[in-house]
Design a protein around this motif. Structure first.
Motif, mmCIF file in Angstrom:
data_model
loop_
_atom_site.group_PDB
_atom_site.id
_atom_site.type_symbol
_atom_site.label_atom_id
_atom_site.label_comp_id
_atom_site.label_asym_id
_atom_site.label_seq_id
_atom_site.Cartn_x
_atom_site.Cartn_y
_atom_site.Cartn_z
ATOM 1 N N MET A 52 1.035 -1.121 0.072
ATOM 2 C CA MET A 52 0.219 -0.189 0.004
ATOM 3 C C MET A 52 1.091 0.901 0.203
ATOM 4 S SD MET A 52 -3.026 1.273 2.990
ATOM 5 C CE MET A 52 -4.107 -0.107 2.098
ATOM 6 N N ARG A 53 0.106 2.787 -0.867
ATOM 7 C CA ARG A 53 1.022 3.484 -0.591
ATOM 8 C C ARG A 53 -0.256 5.109 -0.380
ATOM 9 N NH1 ARG A 53 1.709 6.766 -5.023
ATOM 10 N NH2 ARG A 53 1.102 5.289 -7.072
ATOM 11 N N VAL A 54 0.039 5.717 0.455
ATOM 12 C CA VAL A 54 -0.664 6.407 1.020
ATOM 13 C C VAL A 54 0.488 8.321 0.935
ATOM 14 C CG1 VAL A 54 -1.632 8.350 2.587
ATOM 15 C CG2 VAL A 54 -2.128 5.133 3.212
ATOM 16 N N THR A 55 0.156 9.127 0.254
ATOM 17 C CA THR A 55 0.463 10.028 -0.332
ATOM 18 C C THR A 55 -0.417 11.615 -0.429
ATOM 19 O OG1 THR A 55 -0.336 10.266 -2.440
ATOM 20 C CG2 THR A 55 2.035 9.325 -2.017
ATOM 21 N N ARG A 56 0.399 12.842 -0.166
ATOM 22 C CA ARG A 56 -0.632 13.818 0.142
ATOM 23 C C ARG A 56 -0.080 15.124 -1.694
ATOM 24 N NH1 ARG A 56 -4.385 14.790 3.745
ATOM 25 N NH2 ARG A 56 -4.029 13.175 5.752
ATOM 26 N N VAL A 83 -2.699 0.977 -4.651
ATOM 27 C CA VAL A 83 -2.378 -0.799 -3.092
ATOM 28 C C VAL A 83 -1.680 -1.043 -4.912
ATOM 29 C CG1 VAL A 83 -4.410 -0.933 -1.538
ATOM 30 C CG2 VAL A 83 -4.364 -2.007 -4.263
ATOM 31 N N ARG A 84 -0.911 -2.028 -4.789
ATOM 32 C CA ARG A 84 0.026 -2.506 -5.622
ATOM 33 C C ARG A 84 -0.337 -3.780 -6.371
ATOM 34 N NH1 ARG A 84 5.603 -1.820 -5.453
ATOM 35 N NH2 ARG A 84 5.579 -1.885 -3.655
ATOM 36 N N VAL A 85 -0.780 -4.361 -7.454
ATOM 37 C CA VAL A 85 -1.413 -4.273 -8.270
ATOM 38 C C VAL A 85 0.189 -5.178 -9.335
ATOM 39 C CG1 VAL A 85 -3.253 -3.890 -8.703
ATOM 40 C CG2 VAL A 85 -1.625 -3.017 -9.870
#
Length: 309
Positions: free
Chosen positions: A293-297, A307-309
Motif C-alpha cells: 500500500m501507498r498513502v500520499t498527499r 494498492v500494489r497490483v
C-alpha cells in the motif's frame, strides 16, 4: 496559453461525470469484511452486495482485482492496519460516496496507519499501483490537475454560480458533462531509489464514453500523464509534468472528437510553464509505503491511497 487549454481539454474532456461505481475489486472487499452488527452498516453491505451482483456480467472473472481481494482476505482489519484502511475505502467507493463522517473515519484510520510508519524507502515506490481512495474526484489523482491548479491558483473567474477559482470552475463544468464514466485509475513508478534519486511516474485513468449501449458500443480510452520524479528526501517527491496523451483507445471511432485526441501527445509541462513558470512541478508527500500500500498527499493536502497490483 493555447497549449495549456489544449492539455486541459485532453484531460477534462476525458475526466468527466460522476466516477463509475467501483468494479468488483473494490466492492468485493466488503464481502471479506467481518459482518458488522449496526443496522446502518448492514444496509451498506447489502447495497454493496447488490452492486456486485448487478456488475457480474460486465466483469472479467480473471480480473486483476483478484490479487487485491486476496490481500484483504488474508489480513485482519485491526486498528492501524492496511486492511482497516482498505475496507473503509471499499465502503466509500474510492471516496466518491463517502459522507463527511465516513471521510473522518478514513482519515483517522490513515493517521493510525501512518503513525506506525518508520520512514519512506523510496525504492518501495516502484511498481504498478491502483487507486482505491481519493479525498477528491478520482481524476484528480493525475498530477496534471495538481499542476493546473498551481498554474491558475491566483486566477479568478466572474461567474457567480461557479467557484471563484478559475481552475475549480473549469473542473466543476467538465465534471458535469454527461455520457462519460471513470473506471480504473493506475500509476506506474520506476527508477526510484537508484543512484540518481530520480525516476518517472505514468498516471493512467480509464474513461468510457457511453451514449446508448444498445445501439452504440462504449468507447474506452486511457488518459495518460507522464511525469519526472525527484526524491527530495524525508518522504518528499517532486513531480514534473511532461506530457498528456490518450492511449489504447477506441476513441478514433468517435466523429470529430476521436481524431482530435487519439495518438496526440500534448506538451502539458511546456504549456503549464508558459502560464506560470515553475507550475509544472508539484510536490507529493509519501506518508506511508509498503510492499502492498501507498498513502500520499499533494500540495493541497488531498490524500490518495493506492494498492500494489
Amino acid at each position: 496559453v493555447s497549449l495549456l487549454l489544449s492539455a486541459l481539454v485532453c484531460n477534462t474532456t476525458a475526466f468527466v461525470g460522476a466516477p463509475l461505481l467501483a468494479k468488483r475489486g473494490i466492492a468485493r472487499c466488503l464481502a471479506s469484511a467481518a459482518r458488522p452488527s449496526s443496522p446502518r452498516a448492514i444496509v451498506g453491505l447489502r447495497m454493496a452486495d447488490q452492486q456486485i451482483e448487478e456488475s457480474e456480467d460486465s466483469v472479467d472473472e480473471n480480473s486483476e482485482d483478484e490479487p487485491i481481494l486476496a490481500k484483504v482476505d488474508r489480513a485482519p482489519a485491526s486498528q492501524g492496519s492496511e486492511a482497516e484502511v482498505l475496507k473503509l475505502c471499499a465502503l466509500s467507493n474510492r471516496g466518491q460516496g463517502a459522507t463527511l463522517a465516513e471521510r473522518d473515519d478514513i482519515d483517522a484510520a490513515i493517521s493510525r496507519l501512518t503513525a506506525s510508519s518508520s520512514g519512506c524507502d523510496s525504492s518501495l515506490l516502484n511498481g504498478d499501483w491502483r487507486l482505491v481512495y481519493a479525498s477528491e474526484a478520482v481524476t484528480r489523482s493525475s498530477p496534471f490537475f495538481w499542476a493546473f491548479r498551481k498554474a491558475t491558483k491566483s486566477t479568478m473567474q466572474p461567474l457567480p454560480l461557479l467557484p471563484p477559482s478559475l481552475s475549480e470552475a473549469l473542473f466543476a463544468i467538465t465534471d458535469g458533462i454527461p455520457f462519460a464514466s471513470i473506471g480504473r485509475a493506475t500509476q506506474t513508478i520506476s527508477g526510484m531509489g537508484a543512484e540518481g534519486r530520480g525516476g518517472s511516474l505514468v498516471s493512467s485513468v480509464e474513461v468510457s464514453l457511453r451514449v446508448f449501449d444498445a445501439l452504440l458500443p462504449p468507447n474506452v480510452g486511457y488518459v495518460t500523464t507522464s511525469s519526472r520524479l525527484l526524491d527530495m528526501g524525508e518522504g518528499k517527491v517532486r513531480l514534473t509534468v511532461e506530457t498528456t496523451e490518450v492511449k489504447d483507445s477506441t476513441w478514433g471511432e468517435i466523429p470529430v472528437l476521436g481524431p482530435a485526441f487519439e495518438g496526440v501527445k500534448f506538451p502539458s509541462g511546456e504549456a503549464l510553464e508558459g502560464v506560470k513558470p515553475g507550475s509544472s512541478s508539484v510536490d507529493m508527500t509519501v506518508e506511508y509505503v509498503s510492499d502492498e500500500m501507498r498513502v500520499t498527499r499533494n500540495e493541497e493536502g488531498q490524500v490518495f491511497v493506492h494498492v500494489r497490483v
